[in-house]
Design a protein around this motif. Structure first.
Motif, PDB file in Angstrom:
ATOM      1  N   TRP A  63      67.279   4.968  19.267  1.00 49.49           N
ATOM      2  CA  TRP A  63      66.835   6.314  19.958  1.00 49.49           C
ATOM      3  C   TRP A  63      67.213   7.661  19.184  1.00 49.49           C
ATOM      4  O   TRP A  63      66.995   8.660  19.867  1.00 49.49           O
ATOM      5  CB  TRP A  63      67.617   6.200  21.236  1.00 49.49           C
ATOM      6  CG  TRP A  63      66.856   5.290  22.181  1.00 49.49           C
ATOM      7  CD1 TRP A  63      65.589   4.521  22.103  1.00 49.49           C
ATOM      8  CD2 TRP A  63      67.371   4.960  23.652  1.00 49.49           C
ATOM      9  NE1 TRP A  63      65.601   3.662  23.095  1.00 49.49           N
ATOM     10  CE2 TRP A  63      66.374   4.033  24.037  1.00 49.49           C
ATOM     11  CE3 TRP A  63      68.431   5.530  24.474  1.00 49.49           C
ATOM     12  CZ2 TRP A  63      66.349   3.571  25.401  1.00 49.49           C
ATOM     13  CZ3 TRP A  63      68.361   4.811  25.593  1.00 49.49           C
ATOM     14  CH2 TRP A  63      67.525   4.045  25.979  1.00 49.49           C
TER      15      TRP A  63
ATOM     16  N   LEU B 232      58.954   6.336  27.546  1.00 52.40           N
ATOM     17  CA  LEU B 232      60.004   6.638  26.847  1.00 52.40           C
ATOM     18  C   LEU B 232      59.853   7.017  25.326  1.00 52.40           C
ATOM     19  O   LEU B 232      60.581   7.929  24.489  1.00 52.40           O
ATOM     20  CB  LEU B 232      61.310   5.396  26.977  1.00 52.40           C
ATOM     21  CG  LEU B 232      61.729   5.395  28.336  1.00 52.40           C
ATOM     22  CD1 LEU B 232      62.362   4.111  28.548  1.00 52.40           C
ATOM     23  CD2 LEU B 232      62.572   6.397  28.772  1.00 52.40           C
TER      24      LEU B 232
ATOM     25  N   SER C 240      58.864  10.599  25.243  1.00 50.82           N
ATOM     26  CA  SER C 240      59.750  11.426  25.840  1.00 50.82           C
ATOM     27  C   SER C 240      61.329  11.050  25.572  1.00 50.82           C
ATOM     28  O   SER C 240      61.864  10.693  26.421  1.00 50.82           O
ATOM     29  CB  SER C 240      59.400  11.564  27.383  1.00 50.82           C
ATOM     30  OG  SER C 240      58.039  11.457  27.776  1.00 50.82           O
TER      31      SER C 240
ATOM     32  N   ALA D 195      64.132  11.530  27.933  1.00 53.27           N
ATOM     33  CA  ALA D 195      64.306  10.587  29.327  1.00 53.27           C
ATOM     34  C   ALA D 195      65.010   9.427  28.858  1.00 53.27           C
ATOM     35  O   ALA D 195      65.407   8.482  29.970  1.00 53.27           O
ATOM     36  CB  ALA D 195      62.761  10.211  29.737  1.00 53.27           C
ATOM     37  N   LYS D 196      65.544   9.161  27.759  1.00 56.95           N
ATOM     38  CA  LYS D 196      66.196   7.854  27.429  1.00 56.95           C
ATOM     39  C   LYS D 196      67.432   7.712  28.245  1.00 56.95           C
ATOM     40  O   LYS D 196      68.015   6.764  28.155  1.00 56.95           O
ATOM     41  CB  LYS D 196      66.233   7.662  25.676  1.00 56.95           C
ATOM     42  CG  LYS D 196      65.018   7.415  25.186  1.00 56.95           C
ATOM     43  CD  LYS D 196      64.860   7.562  23.603  1.00 56.95           C
ATOM     44  CE  LYS D 196      63.698   7.048  23.239  1.00 56.95           C
ATOM     45  NZ  LYS D 196      63.210   7.547  21.961  1.00 56.95           N
TER      46      LYS D 196
ATOM     47  N   ALA E  53      66.919   6.282  31.125  1.00 54.46           N
ATOM     48  CA  ALA E  53      66.436   4.810  31.008  1.00 54.46           C
ATOM     49  C   ALA E  53      67.826   3.748  30.833  1.00 54.46           C
ATOM     50  O   ALA E  53      68.326   2.732  31.200  1.00 54.46           O
ATOM     51  CB  ALA E  53      65.645   4.669  29.927  1.00 54.46           C
TER      52      ALA E  53
END
Ligand code: URA
Length: 296
Positions: free
Chosen positions: A13, A270, A273, A276-277, A280
């Protein structure tokens, strides 16, 4: 929890550099308060949803009542707010009624798969290369529902094998889950051309098969990946960003009790975007905690 897999996910990520001397729990710092484990009570306590906009309820009228009015469906064990009507509780059209009859006649997963393969009421079947039914372990007690196959899934005939599927696998690995511990399927079993969203008619037509799939698998928990699966199964009209991370109960025709379901952001979203992780990750942790509590 598999700490190494969690670390791998953070690196994937982009969280690959330590900025502080000491770790900082940003979830604890910024998170809005939420119950450790949302339950039926939490569902009931949710604030009332606003009245649906016309687009939220497919405007399809039935020739007659749904053939699927089993006692569990007719008398939900929980109070679904009247304005949050699951898509499967709305009137249906002829193809959906045929789908319902075909789905009802299936008493095993193999029969359900065969019924879907033989079904000609959804035009998506004609443009797709393969039927994408399910992957994983139907005995696991955890069932994930995505939206619909993309190009890779269409080629392979398996759900979530493309980029968002590989990403989903990494997310699940971060909380110690792999496909032997869950079953994964989609709202729509055929790829919509060009990866467009399925129409309301397509969703309504395919929904009886998904509901039957869930009824045959009898999962203890559902995870709803993305807005479409969440809306179709819960009737929620507030949008996935408000619904995610809270357990809601979904009434499934043929099952005596509603199934707790956790809406989550779709992995494809995700990927687009990164911001937004964080959300999540909070949802994954909530899922892990609930699964752990279930086995205690
Ligand atoms: N996205 C989905 O929702 N399902 C798949 O199978 C693949 C991508």
């Amino acid at each position: 929890m598999d700490a190494l897999a969690a670390l791998r996910l953070q690196i994937a990520w982009g969280a690959d550099e330590a900025l502080e001397e000491a770790p900082l729990d940003r979830l604890a710092a910024g998170a809005r308060p939420r119950p450790a484990q949302a339950t039926a009570a939490a569902t009931a306590a949710r604030p009332a949803l606003p009245a649906p906009r016309p687009a939220a309820a497919p405007a399809i009228r039935a020739a007659g009542p749904p053939a699927h009015a089993t006692p569990a469906h007719a008398t939900p064990a929980h109070a679904t707010p009247a304005h949050a009507t699951p898509v499967h509780a709305t009137p249906v059209h002829a193809a959906a009624l045929r789908a319902q009859a075909a789905a009802d006649a299936a008493h095993t997963l193999a029969e359900l798969r065969a019924a879907l393969a033989a079904f000609d009421g959804c035009p998506l079947a004609a443009t797709a290369t393969n039927l994408v039914f399910a992957d994983g372990n139907p005995e696991a007690g955890l069932m994930l529902v995505g939206e619909g196959p993309g190009a890779e899934e269409d080629r392979a005939g398996r759900p979530f094998v493309g980029p968002s599927g590989q990403f989903l696998d990494r997310m699940l690995a971060s909380i110690g889950l792999d496909r032997t511990q869950l079953l994964i399927t989609n709202l729509i079993p055929w790829r919509p051309p060009g990866n467009r969203n399925p129409t309301d008619t397509e969703v309504l037509t395919c929904l009886p098969f998904l509901l039957r799939h869930i009824a045959l698998v009898r999962p203890r928990r559902l995870v709803l990946l993305g807005a479409l699966a969440t809306r179709a199964l819960t009737g929620g009209v507030t949008g996935i960003t408000r619904m995610r991370g809270r357990w809601v109960e979904v009434t499934i025709p043929g099952l005596a009790a509603p199934v707790p379901a956790l809406p989550m952001l779709h992995p494809a979203y995700l990927l687009r975007s990164p911001g937004a992780k964080r959300l999540a990750w909070a949802d994954l942790v909530a899922l892990r905690r609930t699964l752990d509590a279930d086995v205690k």
